[in-house]
Design an enzyme around this catalytic site. Structure first.
Site, short mmCIF file in Angstrom:
data_model
loop_
_atom_site.label_atom_id
_atom_site.label_comp_id
_atom_site.label_asym_id
_atom_site.label_seq_id
_atom_site.Cartn_x
_atom_site.Cartn_y
_atom_site.Cartn_z
N LEU A 16 0.82 -1.22 0.00
CA LEU A 16 0.00 0.00 0.00
C LEU A 16 0.85 1.27 0.00
CD1 LEU A 16 -2.73 -1.07 2.60
CD2 LEU A 16 -3.11 -0.72 0.15
N GLU A 88 -7.39 -6.49 3.17
CA GLU A 88 -6.29 -7.19 3.84
C GLU A 88 -6.74 -8.49 4.53
OE1 GLU A 88 -3.49 -6.40 3.04
OE2 GLU A 88 -3.52 -4.29 2.53
N1 PCA Z 1 -0.52 -4.26 2.57
C1 PCA Z 1 -0.51 -3.73 3.89
C2 PCA Z 1 -0.06 -4.86 4.72
C3 PCA Z 1 0.83 -5.64 3.84
C4 PCA Z 1 0.43 -5.21 2.48
O1 PCA Z 1 0.89 -5.58 1.44
C5 PCA Z 1 0.49 -2.59 3.94
O2 PCA Z 1 1.00 -2.15 2.91
O3 PCA Z 1 0.78 -2.13 5.05
#
Ligand code: PCA
Length: 162
Positions: A16, A88
C-alpha cells in the site's frame, strides 16, 4: 457537529506504500478517502517477510525480532478503513493492531497544532499477522519493502493469481 466524519491513522509498510502495487487503491474515491501524513518507522523491531507463492509482505506480530520497519502514515475515513480491513483479509490473513511509531518526516496538515517533529512518537493502526506458517520467522527480514527489490520476489497481483 452534525457532519463529524471519523478519521483514523493507518501505518502501511507493504504493497500500500507509495510506488507499490496496491497504492492506487487508497486513492480510488469509491473506497473512501486517504491523505498522506508522514513517513515513519516502528519503535519496536518486527520481522517483515515476503511469503506465499504470491510474494506477499507480512509483518509478523513478533516484537523485538527482525528490524525496525519503515513505512508511511495515512489519515483515512471510516469507509477507507473498512475497505482496507476487507482488502487485507482481517481478521484471518492480517489483524489490525495499534503500533508505536517514530516520525521521520511529517508532511500532513496540522490545523493549528504543532507539527510533530522528526523523532517524536505517535500511534497508528497497522496490518500485522499472528497467522503465519512455522518457517516464516526464519525468512529474510526487510527494513523497507519494495516489490521490485533485489530479493527478486515481485508481488503477484490479485488478477494474476491462480
Ligand atoms: N498491505 C498492507 C499490509 C501488507 C500489504 O501488502 C500494507 O501495505 O501495510
Amino acid at each position: 457537529m452534525p457532519f463529524c466524519i471519523h478519521m483514523a491513522r493507518v501505518f502501511v509498510y507493504g504493497t500500500l506504500k507509495k510506488g507499490q502495487p496496491n497504492y492506487y487503491r487508497m486513492f480510488e474515491s469509491a473506497n473512501g478517502k486517504a491523505e498522506f501524513l508522514a513517513s515513519a518507522c516502528t519503535v519496536q523491531k518486527y520481522p517483515l517477510v515476503i511469503a506465499t507463492k504470491y510474494n506477499i509482505p507480512f509483518l509478523l506480530n513478533l516484537p523485538d525480532q527482525g528490524r525496525r520497519v519503515r513505512g508511511e502514515i495515512y489519515k483515512v475515513d471510516d469507509k477507507m478503513l473498512k475497505f482496507l480491513d476487507d482488502f487485507e483479509g482481517v481478521p484471518t490473513m492480517y489483524q489490525r493492531t495499534l503500533v508505536k511509531l517514530e516520525v521521520q518526516e511529517w508532511a500532513g496538515q496540522t490545523h493549528g497544532e504543532q507539527r510533530p517533529a522528526a523523532g517524536s512518537i505517535t500511534e497508528a493502526f497497522m496490518y500485522s499477522t499472528t497467522s503465519y506458517q512455522p518457517d516464516w520467522p526464519s525468512l529474510p527480514c526487510h527494513e523497507s519493502y519494495d516489490s521490485n527489490g533485489d530479493h527478486g520476489l515481485q508481488y503477484v497481483l490479485r488478477e494474476g493469481r491462480d
